[in-house]
Scaffold this motif. Sequence first.
Motif: not given
Length: 905
Positions: A601-602, A610-611, A615-617, A695-697
């Motif tokens: 995200m920089f 974008y917490h 992010l994985a969702h 969950r894994l990502m």
Amino acid sequence: MEREDWLPSWAELRSGASQGSTVEKNLYRFIVKHSLKQQVIIVLLSVLSFVPYYYYLSMPKAIVNQGIEGKDIEFPVDLFGLGWFRLDHTEYLMVLCIGFLGLVLVQQGFKYAINFFQGVAGERMLRRLRYDLYAQILRFPIPTFRRTSQGEIIPMVIAEVEPIGGFIGESFALPIFQGGMLLVIFTFLLIQNPLMALAAVALYPIQFYFVPRMQAKVRALGRERIKNQRRLSDRIGETVSGIVELHTHDASNRLLAEFTRRLGVSYRIRVEIFQRKFMIKFLNNFIQQLGPFFFYSIGGYLAIKGSLDVGTVVAAVNAHKEMAAPWKELLNHYQTREDVKQKYDQVISQFEPPGMRAPDDQHIEPETPVDLGGEIKLIGVALHDDQGQTVLDNLNLTLPWPARVAVIGSGGDDLLQLLARTNMPSRGKITINGKNIADLPETVTGRRLAYVSSASYIFNATLGENLFFGLRHRPLKPLQRDPQAQQRYEREYREALAAGNSPHDPDADWTDYAAAGAEDQKSILGAAIAALQAASFDEDVFQLGMRGTIDPNTNPELVEKVLSARRAFRDRLADDALADLVESWDPERYNNNATVAENLMFGTARNGIYHEDNLAHDPHILQVLDAVGLRKRFLEIGYDVASTMVELFADLPPDHEFFQQFSFISSDDLPDYKDLLMRAKPDALDHLSAQDKARLMSLPFKLVLARHRLGHFDEAERQAILKARKIFAETLPEDRRDAIAFFDPEHFTVSSSIVDNILFGRISYGQAQAQEKIGRVMADVVEQLKLREPIIAVGFQYEVGIGGARLSAAQRQKLAIARALMKRPDWLMLSEATAPMDPRSHAAVLHSIVEQCKDRGLVWLLQRPVDCEHFDLVLVIENGVVVQSGHYADLCERGGRFKELLAQA
């Protein structure tokens, strides 16, 4: 128009507002005193409504007999007798129907106006009553709060007085309005047929006799239920306050059992109330239905015999139907009145404890400033506790001015409270500078005296609001509003006056800068920092400020200074000894000491969109990963990370240091990942559910390559992350532009803290003492650029939480001491105020305050007798009596109780 042009002064308002008055003990005197005009208007409207109501009752008879049957009328009808408005039978019926509808509208219009004015009057009086009760609380003697809990007081002010407000609006108008309607209906029936009129009201005396008596028992049960609810509220409040002790001592089952018993009492009461309440309703409804029975039978018989026309029967039935509502309202009003009167008496009695301060004590402004900078004399002072036991006995003391007085022994806190006038003696007199403090209003003692206990209360506000709390007594400078906001405020102001509330503007500037030795908001910062330094709290506030954020729109100058600090800090890092301690943010480089999420995200996330955990969702993030071919790789890395952690941590205790190192997976989450891995196959990860994949990502996003060193994200993958960084910024949806504050070497990062903005990077992991070295460099930069004071000012915006829960006990005490010092009191009373502090902080605060009070009065209840050597006078209290007094050296030589305490310490 400026506010001071139209607002009267407080002195002009005091006679009309309730700030300086007590609550009337009698409910109806309270109503008449404060709402007589409104009650008269409502009563007049009620009386005026009777005339159209009578015609409204008569209209059905005219419609049936004349409009439908054409009885005793010839058509065409000359409506006004002028010969130009003649109606045939059908037209005449329509005119009567329209007239009936018009009367309905008029009658409902009256009801609307009456109900509206009743509601406004009731709500305004409820507002006044709550305000008066709150004002009473502010004047309670301190011992009252030791035997009366929040759980008892709060429901009385908020919930229990609610029905009183509703009743006040209808207290006079409802019986007049509903009684008048009954009288109109009965008169109409009497005119139509006396026999039916008597039949309509024949059973009302029975209702009036039995129903109130049955309702009295319901009210008694209701009062019992309210008392039980107070006890429930008190228990809940104690549970919240003592939650730590509850868990510490495993007391939840006992408390649940006690709470169950109380709920059982409430249930029993409610069931009995239902039983009696619905029996009353049954009797009322049954008796009401007997009326139509008499009308249909008697009226029908008379109609058959020709003694009564059908229209009269219809009108009588309709009138009796109208009679049910006002009769029911009158019964309910009588029942409500008795209940509300008792509730009012009960509440008022609870809010008048003995020893309460006079109403004007907190509002009288002295004509000239009162100086309390002089000696204190106690003449025959005694103090008794709630049980009548003697706490202080026949004290005769003189504390010279200026003097720093140390107090040792039991009863010292009670003495300090008397000197600060937070409590009043049971007997005797206390004078300060020749003035009897019992005769001084709080507007004097609350400004010229200060008291800090060993467990001072910190309000749920910002740190700065707590610090300046003792300087805000009345509005000194009006808030300048735009015309629209000014008009809105003027409406609110007039309504506040109508309700007897405070006329003061809470948004004005209340800070008494002169009391702090300052001139304005800018210069008071120096006085605040001096108070913080004296309380050894300035470094804490500075660190809170460093972790705080700045709004560039409201503080552009500080933003520029922080950017200057960033550049200066960057120059200092050019030193070879410091060069490797920080890895700066570079748009073209991957930061190995930052998380993968931060690299992608920089920037820092704002608004929680974008917490890191989300992010994985997130569809946008997943699209970016797809664009650079990393989505599948993230799933594989997540599986590998989870496998490694389960393998490493499976047999480790939850408090093992490895859990700190791999902080993105906790001991609580470990079993869930273990179950997930049992379901997953390395070569078939695509077959996992969407939830398991997410969950894994989520794990790779939390990796810090320099810290976790798990062998993931090689050079090619890091380059892919850099590519994803650009795609992420370029494809950011329009509605999410404010969700990320991107890193820019030349610009301030809005959502990042001051320290992060200066650092503009991440401290390198694994470098010896990197944190300490960087801290020293940053402190030097801040000092050189004179940023310390502005950053402390940012720390003033820190929200301290309920009761200061976000501060430590020692920090709360430091803040309380600084708060007392801010108003520069003539006499400062400290009651074991440094008890929660460590020895070093205690010593620093002690020396600083003793030094500051060379030319003022200081009375300090100390825990350690050895600290008395710094004071001019020492008082030793035992069993409520001063057993020794004198200088420290003299007491040490003389022997006695003080020397014994010194030896025991």
